[in-house]
Design an enzyme around this catalytic site. Structure first.
Site, short mmCIF file in Angstrom:
data_model
loop_
_atom_site.label_atom_id
_atom_site.label_comp_id
_atom_site.label_asym_id
_atom_site.label_seq_id
_atom_site.Cartn_x
_atom_site.Cartn_y
_atom_site.Cartn_z
N ASP A 13 0.84 -1.19 0.00
CA ASP A 13 0.00 0.00 0.00
C ASP A 13 0.88 1.24 0.00
O ASP A 13 1.85 1.32 0.75
CB ASP A 13 -0.87 0.06 1.26
CG ASP A 13 -1.82 -1.11 1.39
OD1 ASP A 13 -1.71 -2.06 0.62
OD2 ASP A 13 -2.67 -1.06 2.30
N GLN A 29 3.94 -0.15 2.46
CA GLN A 29 3.94 -1.41 3.19
C GLN A 29 4.97 -2.35 2.56
O GLN A 29 4.92 -2.62 1.36
CB GLN A 29 2.55 -2.04 3.14
CG GLN A 29 1.49 -1.23 3.87
CD GLN A 29 1.68 -1.25 5.37
OE1 GLN A 29 1.32 -2.22 6.03
NE2 GLN A 29 2.28 -0.20 5.93
N TRP A 37 3.10 -12.06 2.07
CA TRP A 37 2.71 -11.49 3.36
C TRP A 37 3.54 -12.04 4.52
O TRP A 37 3.87 -13.22 4.59
CB TRP A 37 1.23 -11.78 3.61
CG TRP A 37 0.80 -11.43 4.99
CD1 TRP A 37 0.61 -12.27 6.04
CD2 TRP A 37 0.55 -10.11 5.48
NE1 TRP A 37 0.25 -11.57 7.15
CE2 TRP A 37 0.20 -10.24 6.84
CE3 TRP A 37 0.59 -8.85 4.91
CZ2 TRP A 37 -0.13 -9.14 7.65
CZ3 TRP A 37 0.27 -7.75 5.69
CH2 TRP A 37 -0.08 -7.91 7.03
N TRP A 73 1.18 -1.03 10.08
CA TRP A 73 0.29 -1.02 8.93
C TRP A 73 0.13 0.39 8.37
O TRP A 73 0.87 1.31 8.72
CB TRP A 73 -1.05 -1.64 9.32
CG TRP A 73 -1.00 -3.16 9.40
CD1 TRP A 73 0.11 -3.94 9.49
CD2 TRP A 73 -2.11 -4.04 9.44
NE1 TRP A 73 -0.22 -5.27 9.57
CE2 TRP A 73 -1.59 -5.36 9.54
CE3 TRP A 73 -3.48 -3.87 9.40
CZ2 TRP A 73 -2.42 -6.49 9.59
CZ3 TRP A 73 -4.31 -5.00 9.45
CH2 TRP A 73 -3.77 -6.28 9.55
N ARG A 139 -8.53 1.00 11.24
CA ARG A 139 -7.21 1.18 10.66
C ARG A 139 -7.16 2.28 9.59
O ARG A 139 -8.16 2.78 9.13
CB ARG A 139 -6.70 -0.12 10.05
CG ARG A 139 -7.63 -0.81 9.06
CD ARG A 139 -7.05 -2.19 8.70
NE ARG A 139 -7.86 -2.95 7.77
CZ ARG A 139 -8.81 -3.81 8.12
NH1 ARG A 139 -9.10 -3.98 9.40
NH2 ARG A 139 -9.48 -4.49 7.21
N ASP A 140 -5.91 2.61 9.25
CA ASP A 140 -5.57 3.47 8.10
C ASP A 140 -5.95 4.94 8.30
O ASP A 140 -6.79 5.48 7.56
CB ASP A 140 -6.20 2.94 6.81
CG ASP A 140 -5.93 1.45 6.59
OD1 ASP A 140 -4.92 0.96 7.12
OD2 ASP A 140 -6.71 0.80 5.89
N GLU A 195 -11.40 0.53 4.17
CA GLU A 195 -9.95 0.60 4.31
C GLU A 195 -9.42 1.86 3.64
O GLU A 195 -10.05 2.44 2.75
CB GLU A 195 -9.29 -0.62 3.67
CG GLU A 195 -9.61 -1.93 4.36
CD GLU A 195 -8.68 -3.04 3.91
OE1 GLU A 195 -7.95 -3.57 4.76
OE2 GLU A 195 -8.68 -3.38 2.71
#
EC number: 3.2.1.80
Length: 554
Positions: A13, A29, A37, A73, A139-140, A195
């Site tokens: 990302d 990321q 991953w 993250w 998140r984010d 997201e």
């Protein structure tokens, strides 16, 4: 940032893009331990003076505190009024819950920002029994913006157990002590997890960008973009931000769900914009994920990359965003081929000689005269991707398919086609014929490797062919095809891995498989030169195992 159960094993990302002291920064990321991953995800970091040539810096930070020990993250950068950049990011804490953290540069006089530290106040935003936020869906954080009252605002993506998607709003006076607002900035039922939200102003006139905290009321609209985990696509709405009530209201006709327009109708997710205050523009980055199976990614040593950076602005209609590759990309153009006023006869295919077809930039403008010959679009044909997927280049229709055939092998066993079709529909209200332009990017013949995802993508383009030309710009680079239809109204990115159409064995064609002739007003094609990545010349899109840096290797 995708949760571990749905991450598709690939996660570069784009995080925190910015310009600082004349240097462009892109964080992302990054798994330093392999191509797929890993819970030990870190914030990778690259810098550039021109958004074309890049240098990899040491990772900005790694999992090191209880609040991010299981992963650093996605997040964003905010430039404070004193010029200091600050990162807000999601950490996976010791309990595997999602919390929001802060990181600050160690030396603000260093334009490359090579060292970052994490204050002991982390985490800054958490879930608990009182706020009822699910620790797996929190998140984010976005770039923050400053209100007239002197308070900072930021939103964090979330969802409820009944699939209500949320942009949870937080406020702070000092950027370290945050309080959740009583209401979210915006929500929409039955959309699932939001997201990588992005919230930013756009000017209603011209293509210049607007600084994120801009307080102009009459001259701007706002855009809310969310990445829906249930579809893995990025959707946006255009609307108004009420600064007194701290709520965002989409304009009439926009709903923050799958009916909303997408930034890109191909492989494109987790996008992020930033305001370039030097060139007064807003720039968009997006993660382009793979079409190859994980075993192939492991073999080649990398997976996932960034799209070409795009300038993004509001169309004069106020109803859609326009995107275009940043002007710096044109510095990569080499040898050029020009065509003027050619007739593309029904059923014909013309090869474009004189450019490196595996690495090229192509712009073409079409004009269609006999619109009455267009096929009638059925009322049930509302899904453009389905229409494109059912199409067959060997089946001739009225107007189209016509467009480009890229990364084609010598024997035509492999090719990727990017094309248009024109349909007509009868408007019973005013008895006037309307035309519908469909744009497709067909990967079905892109590779002999049947393990690849060879989906066909499609979208409608909001142009009227009765008085507008139909334009297409396609950037081609080995495993990726980025296409911009109608001056950037519709964008489609494809990932392809040909086995035959490689290097000098790749070919470029313009074609018309319809029953009526189409005029090529202009066609310009350029070979794309390689840019410098870490001092090496590399092709625009291909990543190398040694670096696995996130951006196109221009």
């Amino acid at each position: 940032m995708k949760s571990n159960s749905t991450n598709k094993n690939k996660n570069p990302d784009p995080n925190g893009p910015m310009i600082y002291k004349g240097i462009y920064h892109l964080f992302y990321q990054y798994n330093p331990y392999g191509a797929v991953w890993d819970v030990r995800i870190v914030w990778g970091h690259s810098t550039s003076v021109d958004l074309v040539n890049w240098i990899s810096q040491p990772p900005a930070f790694n999992p090191s505190q209880p609040s991010d020990i299981n992963g650093c993250w996605s997040g964003s950068v905010t430039i404070l009024p004193n010029g200091k950049p600050v990162i807000l990011y999601t950490g996976i804490d010791q309990n595997k819950g999602q919390v929001q953290n802060v990181a600050v540069p160690v030396n603000i006089s260093d334009p490359y920002l090579r060292e970052w530290s994490k204050p002991p106040q982390n985490p800054l935003m958490t879930t608990n029994a009182v706020n009822g936020i699910n620790p797996d869906r929190f998140r984010d954080p976005t770039t923050a913006w400053l209100g007239r009252d002197g308070e900072w605002r930021v939103i964090v993506g979330s969802s409820t157990d009944d699939r209500r998607g949320l942009a949870i709003l937080y406020k702070s006076r000092d950027f370290f002590n945050w309080t959740q607002s009583m209401k979210p900035l915006h929500y929409e039922d039955l959309t699932g997890m939001w997201e990588c939200p992005d919230f930013f102003p756009v000017s209603i006139t011209g293509s210049d960008g607007v600084e994120t905290s801009s307080v102009g009321e009459n001259g701007i609209k706002h855009v809310l973009k969310v990445s829906l985990i249930e579809t893995l696509h990025d959707y946006y709405t255009i609307g108004s931000y009420d600064r007194e009530k701290d709520v965002y209201v989409p304009d009439l006709g926009f709903v923050q769900n799958e009916s909303a327009p997408r930034l890109d109708y191909g492989k494109y997710y987790a996008s992020k914009t930033f305001y370039d205050d030097v060139k007064k523009r807003r720039i968009l980055w997006g993660w382009v994920n793979e079409s190859s199976p994980a075993k192939d990614d492991i073999e080649k040593g990398w997976s996932g990359l960034q799209s070409f950076p795009r300038k993004i602005w509001l169309d004069e209609s106020g109803k859609e965003l326009l995107q275009w590759p940043i002007e710096e990309i044109e510095t990569l153009r080499g040898q050029q081929v020009n065509w003027q006023k050619k007739v593309l006869k029904a059923g014909s295919t013309l090869q474009v000689h004189g450019v490196t077809a595996a690495q090229a930039d192509v712009e073409v403008s079409f004009k269609v005269k006999e619109l009455e010959k267009a096929d009638v679009i059925e009322p049930s044909w509302t899904d453009p991707q389905k229409i494109c997927s059912q199409g067959d280049l060997s089946v001739m229709s009225g107007l189209g398919p016509f467009g480009l055939m890229v990364l084609a092998s010598n024997d035509m066993e492999e090719y990727t086609s990017v094309y248009f079709r024109i349909f007509k529909s009868n408007d019973d209200t005013n008895k006037k014929t309307k035309y519908v332009v469909l744009m497709c990017s067909d990967q079905s013949r892109s590779s002999l490797n049947d393990e690849n995802d060879k989906s066909t993508f499609g979208a409608f383009v909001a142009i009227d062919p009765s008085h507008q030309t139909i334009s297409l710009r396609t950037l081609i680079d080995h495993s990726i095809v980025e296409s911009y239809g109608g001056g950037g109204r519709t964008c489609i990115t494809s990932r392809v891995y040909p086995k035959l159409a490689i290097g000098e064995n790749a070919n470029l064609f313009v074609f018309n498989k319809g029953t009526q002739s189409v005029d090529i007003l202009t066609l310009s094609a350029w070979s794309l030169k390689s840019a410098q990545i870490n001092g090496d010349l590399m092709s625009p899109f291909i990543e190398r195992e040694e670096s696995r840096s996130p951006n196109h290797q221009f």
